[in-house]
Write a protein that holds these residues in place. Structure first.
Motif, PDB file in Angstrom:
ATOM      1  N   GLU A   1       0.917  -1.264  -0.068  1.00 28.90           N
ATOM      2  CA  GLU A   1       0.115   0.079   0.175  1.00 28.90           C
ATOM      3  C   GLU A   1       0.895   1.082   0.016  1.00 28.90           C
ATOM      4  OE1 GLU A   1      -3.138  -0.273   3.024  1.00 28.90           O
ATOM      5  OE2 GLU A   1      -2.126  -2.189   3.578  1.00 28.90           O
ATOM      6  N   CYS A   2       0.598   2.120  -0.553  1.00 30.14           N
ATOM      7  CA  CYS A   2       1.390   3.281  -0.981  1.00 30.14           C
ATOM      8  C   CYS A   2       0.583   4.677  -0.526  1.00 30.14           C
ATOM      9  CB  CYS A   2       1.821   3.582  -2.251  1.00 30.14           C
ATOM     10  SG  CYS A   2       2.815   2.232  -2.868  1.00 30.14           S
ATOM     11  N   GLY A   3       1.422   5.784   0.108  1.00 30.75           N
ATOM     12  CA  GLY A   3       0.747   6.999   0.426  1.00 30.75           C
ATOM     13  C   GLY A   3       0.351   7.635  -0.547  1.00 30.75           C
ATOM     14  N   ARG A   4      -0.586   8.605  -0.603  1.00 33.15           N
ATOM     15  CA  ARG A   4      -1.302   9.335  -1.633  1.00 33.15           C
ATOM     16  C   ARG A   4      -0.665  10.899  -1.642  1.00 33.15           C
ATOM     17  NH1 ARG A   4      -5.593   6.512  -3.870  1.00 33.15           N
ATOM     18  NH2 ARG A   4      -6.337   4.912  -2.394  1.00 33.15           N
ATOM     19  N   HIS A   5      -0.215  11.491  -0.379  1.00 41.11           N
ATOM     20  CA  HIS A   5       0.099  12.893  -0.327  1.00 41.11           C
ATOM     21  C   HIS A   5       1.498  12.916  -1.427  1.00 41.11           C
ATOM     22  CE1 HIS A   5       2.272  16.277   1.547  1.00 41.11           C
ATOM     23  NE2 HIS A   5       1.229  16.539   2.017  1.00 41.11           N
ATOM     24  N   TRP A   6       1.591  14.037  -2.002  1.00 41.94           N
ATOM     25  CA  TRP A   6       2.515  14.318  -2.928  1.00 41.94           C
ATOM     26  C   TRP A   6       4.036  14.243  -2.410  1.00 41.94           C
ATOM     27  CZ3 TRP A   6       6.306  18.179  -2.875  1.00 41.94           C
ATOM     28  CH2 TRP A   6       5.999  19.218  -1.975  1.00 41.94           C
ATOM     29  N   LEU A   7       4.091  14.468  -1.087  1.00 48.98           N
ATOM     30  CA  LEU A   7       5.632  14.289  -0.649  1.00 48.98           C
ATOM     31  C   LEU A   7       5.752  12.912  -0.322  1.00 48.98           C
ATOM     32  CD1 LEU A   7       5.824  17.184   2.129  1.00 48.98           C
ATOM     33  CD2 LEU A   7       7.402  16.591   0.163  1.00 48.98           C
ATOM     34  N   ALA A   8       4.690  11.979  -0.078  1.00 49.00           N
ATOM     35  CA  ALA A   8       4.684  10.623   0.321  1.00 49.00           C
ATOM     36  C   ALA A   8       5.378  10.153  -0.988  1.00 49.00           C
ATOM     37  CB  ALA A   8       3.477  10.042   0.598  1.00 49.00           C
ATOM     38  N   ARG A   9       4.677  10.400  -2.302  1.00 53.38           N
ATOM     39  CA  ARG A   9       5.002   9.758  -3.421  1.00 53.38           C
ATOM     40  C   ARG A   9       6.678  10.277  -3.733  1.00 53.38           C
ATOM     41  NH1 ARG A   9      -0.041  11.657  -4.909  1.00 53.38           N
ATOM     42  NH2 ARG A   9       0.931  13.325  -6.081  1.00 53.38           N
ATOM     43  N   LEU A  10       6.963  11.411  -3.429  1.00 50.94           N
ATOM     44  CA  LEU A  10       8.365  12.165  -3.914  1.00 50.94           C
ATOM     45  C   LEU A  10       9.292  11.266  -2.969  1.00 50.94           C
ATOM     46  CD1 LEU A  10      10.186  14.048  -5.133  1.00 50.94           C
ATOM     47  CD2 LEU A  10       9.942  15.381  -3.333  1.00 50.94           C
ATOM     48  N   CYS A  11       9.153  11.064  -1.488  1.00 48.41           N
ATOM     49  CA  CYS A  11       9.911  10.185  -0.703  1.00 48.41           C
ATOM     50  C   CYS A  11      10.198   8.881  -1.367  1.00 48.41           C
ATOM     51  CB  CYS A  11       9.544  10.222   0.713  1.00 48.41           C
ATOM     52  SG  CYS A  11       9.629  12.144   1.540  1.00 48.41           S
ATOM     53  N   ALA A  12       8.979   8.266  -1.541  1.00 44.82           N
ATOM     54  CA  ALA A  12       8.904   6.852  -1.965  1.00 44.82           C
ATOM     55  C   ALA A  12       9.709   6.574  -3.310  1.00 44.82           C
ATOM     56  CB  ALA A  12       7.508   6.398  -2.353  1.00 44.82           C
ATOM     57  N   ARG A  13       9.632   7.549  -4.133  1.00 51.45           N
ATOM     58  CA  ARG A  13      10.546   7.546  -5.397  1.00 51.45           C
ATOM     59  C   ARG A  13      12.115   7.838  -5.043  1.00 51.45           C
ATOM     60  NH1 ARG A  13       9.805   9.444 -11.423  1.00 51.45           N
ATOM     61  NH2 ARG A  13       7.660   8.305 -10.754  1.00 51.45           N
ATOM     62  N   ALA A  14      12.545   8.513  -4.303  1.00 51.09           N
ATOM     63  CA  ALA A  14      13.777   8.642  -3.808  1.00 51.09           C
ATOM     64  C   ALA A  14      14.527   7.689  -3.029  1.00 51.09           C
ATOM     65  CB  ALA A  14      14.073   9.905  -2.751  1.00 51.09           C
ATOM     66  N   ALA A  15      13.445   6.754  -2.214  1.00 49.68           N
ATOM     67  CA  ALA A  15      13.910   5.602  -1.516  1.00 49.68           C
ATOM     68  C   ALA A  15      13.862   4.209  -2.420  1.00 49.68           C
ATOM     69  CB  ALA A  15      13.246   5.567  -0.121  1.00 49.68           C
ATOM     70  N   ARG A  16      13.205   4.343  -3.720  1.00 46.37           N
ATOM     71  CA  ARG A  16      12.913   3.639  -4.634  1.00 46.37           C
ATOM     72  C   ARG A  16      12.027   2.569  -3.975  1.00 46.37           C
ATOM     73  NH1 ARG A  16      19.176   3.309  -5.807  1.00 46.37           N
ATOM     74  NH2 ARG A  16      19.293   5.164  -7.025  1.00 46.37           N
ATOM     75  N   LEU A  17      11.002   2.884  -3.192  1.00 45.99           N
ATOM     76  CA  LEU A  17      10.169   1.981  -2.597  1.00 45.99           C
ATOM     77  C   LEU A  17       9.035   1.558  -3.671  1.00 45.99           C
ATOM     78  CD1 LEU A  17       9.207   4.181   0.476  1.00 45.99           C
ATOM     79  CD2 LEU A  17      10.734   2.288   0.328  1.00 45.99           C
ATOM     80  N   PRO A  18       8.540   0.346  -3.439  1.00 47.49           N
ATOM     81  CA  PRO A  18       7.638  -0.317  -4.411  1.00 47.49           C
ATOM     82  C   PRO A  18       6.347   0.118  -4.624  1.00 47.49           C
ATOM     83  CG  PRO A  18       7.594  -1.852  -2.350  1.00 47.49           C
ATOM     84  CD  PRO A  18       8.723  -0.544  -2.207  1.00 47.49           C
ATOM     85  N   PRO A  19       5.594   0.127  -5.825  1.00 45.06           N
ATOM     86  CA  PRO A  19       4.377   0.839  -6.037  1.00 45.06           C
ATOM     87  C   PRO A  19       3.356  -0.414  -5.244  1.00 45.06           C
ATOM     88  CG  PRO A  19       5.074  -0.585  -7.898  1.00 45.06           C
ATOM     89  CD  PRO A  19       6.496  -0.759  -6.867  1.00 45.06           C
ATOM     90  N   ALA A  20       2.032   0.347  -5.295  1.00 48.98           N
ATOM     91  CA  ALA A  20       0.991  -0.322  -4.696  1.00 48.98           C
ATOM     92  C   ALA A  20       0.785  -1.597  -5.520  1.00 48.98           C
ATOM     93  CB  ALA A  20      -0.128   0.157  -4.791  1.00 48.98           C
ATOM     94  N   MET A  21       0.643  -2.885  -4.940  1.00 49.66           N
ATOM     95  CA  MET A  21       0.395  -4.147  -5.543  1.00 49.66           C
ATOM     96  C   MET A  21       0.189  -5.302  -4.640  1.00 49.66           C
ATOM     97  SD  MET A  21       3.383  -6.468  -4.845  1.00 49.66           S
ATOM     98  CE  MET A  21       3.709  -7.525  -6.352  1.00 49.66           C
ATOM     99  N   HIS A  22      -0.297  -6.224  -5.504  1.00 45.97           N
ATOM    100  CA  HIS A  22      -0.638  -7.610  -4.605  1.00 45.97           C
ATOM    101  C   HIS A  22       0.031  -8.594  -5.609  1.00 45.97           C
ATOM    102  CE1 HIS A  22      -2.399 -10.642  -1.783  1.00 45.97           C
ATOM    103  NE2 HIS A  22      -2.931 -11.041  -2.854  1.00 45.97           N
ATOM    104  N   GLY A  23       0.767  -9.504  -5.239  1.00 47.65           N
ATOM    105  CA  GLY A  23       1.248 -10.351  -5.914  1.00 47.65           C
ATOM    106  C   GLY A  23       2.526 -10.810  -5.550  1.00 47.65           C
ATOM    107  N   PRO A  24       3.226 -11.592  -6.415  1.00 47.01           N
ATOM    108  CA  PRO A  24       4.525 -12.103  -6.159  1.00 47.01           C
ATOM    109  C   PRO A  24       5.650 -11.540  -5.571  1.00 47.01           C
ATOM    110  CG  PRO A  24       4.405 -12.191  -8.337  1.00 47.01           C
ATOM    111  CD  PRO A  24       3.349 -11.610  -7.839  1.00 47.01           C
ATOM    112  N   ILE A  25       6.538 -11.907  -4.727  1.00 43.40           N
ATOM    113  CA  ILE A  25       7.755 -11.335  -4.333  1.00 43.40           C
ATOM    114  C   ILE A  25       8.800 -12.197  -4.210  1.00 43.40           C
ATOM    115  CG2 ILE A  25       7.330 -11.563  -1.870  1.00 43.40           C
ATOM    116  CD1 ILE A  25       8.821  -8.934  -1.205  1.00 43.40           C
ATOM    117  N   ALA A  26       9.944 -11.729  -4.717  1.00 40.97           N
ATOM    118  CA  ALA A  26      11.487 -12.713  -4.620  1.00 40.97           C
ATOM    119  C   ALA A  26      12.355 -11.780  -4.110  1.00 40.97           C
ATOM    120  CB  ALA A  26      11.794 -12.883  -6.102  1.00 40.97           C
ATOM    121  N   VAL A  27      13.074 -12.331  -2.984  1.00 37.98           N
ATOM    122  CA  VAL A  27      14.030 -11.656  -2.251  1.00 37.98           C
ATOM    123  C   VAL A  27      15.550 -12.371  -2.406  1.00 37.98           C
ATOM    124  CG1 VAL A  27      14.647 -10.978  -0.065  1.00 37.98           C
ATOM    125  CG2 VAL A  27      12.382 -10.725  -0.677  1.00 37.98           C
ATOM    126  N   GLU A  28      16.351 -11.774  -2.955  1.00 40.03           N
ATOM    127  CA  GLU A  28      17.864 -12.391  -2.981  1.00 40.03           C
ATOM    128  C   GLU A  28      18.275 -11.807  -2.165  1.00 40.03           C
ATOM    129  OE1 GLU A  28      21.486 -12.188  -6.208  1.00 40.03           O
ATOM    130  OE2 GLU A  28      19.712 -11.623  -6.907  1.00 40.03           O
TER     131      GLU A  28
END
Length: 191
Positions: A57-84
């Motif tokens: 789940e992702c925040g909707r505030h414009w600063l939340a989107r900016l911070c998420a992009r700067a930290a390379r956080l994932p987009p909203a989704m439900h599905g597979p994850i792979a961790v290496e």
């Protein structure tokens, strides 16, 4: 006179053991109190590859989107994850693939903290064992090398646990006046 094979065998017996895995070093004796699947994920000297499922789940505030992009956080989704998890002399490199989005970070120990570089930010987490789970809490933060007040990041936390025989994770990041940046949770198969 010893031959080359005897010399090599003696060298192996007298070699200094490799450093303990990162989380074992940071948690010390508490590492043994971890639930089996959590301990298994962090006990390997060579890392590993794990598959599972996640909800983001992702925040909707414009600063939340900016911070998420700067930290390379994932987009909203439900599905597979792979961790290496790849281990080297400096620490661990984690690549989390949420569907097609890759979130990469580097983890290492410094001053008793678990440090994680994620995009433009570097976090220092105090980790501890609570009921067989690992709890992560922010102790310090730097963005572009500039120290930021840790109180701004009191809403950033993570937990790794075992439930129903599965490794489970939950990560949430909230900032004052911005609200939710990201919340992701799910499970991984850990042998």
């Amino acid at each position: 006179m010893q031959d080359a094979a005897d010399l090599a065998a003696n060298a192996r017996r007298n070699a200094t053991p490799a450093a303990a895995p990162l989380f074992r070093r940071l948690l010390g004796a508490d590492f043994e109190r971890l639930a089996p699947r959590v301990r298994a994920l962090h006990a390997r000297d060579g890392g590993g590859n794990h598959q599972g499922a996640a909800t983001v789940e992702c925040g909707r505030h414009w600063l939340a989107r900016l911070c998420a992009r700067a930290a390379r956080l994932p987009p909203a989704m439900h599905g597979p994850i792979a961790v290496e998890i790849a281990v080297d002399a400096r620490g661990e490199r984690w690549t989390r693939r949420f569907g097609r989005h890759a979130m990469r970070s580097r983890l290492w120990a410094r001053d008793g903290l678990l440090c994680e570089r994620l995009g433009l930010a570097t976090f220092g987490f105090r980790i501890g064992v609570e009921g067989g789970a690992i709890a992560w809490r922010v102790a310090r933060v730097r963005a572009l090398g500039v120290p930021l007040p840790p109180r701004w990041f009191a809403g950033v936390r993570a937990r790794e646990a075992e439930r129903d025989g599965r490794y489970r994770f939950e990560v949430e990041a909230r900032l004052p006046r911005v609200g939710l940046l990201v919340r992701y949770r799910g499970w991984l198969d850990v042998d």
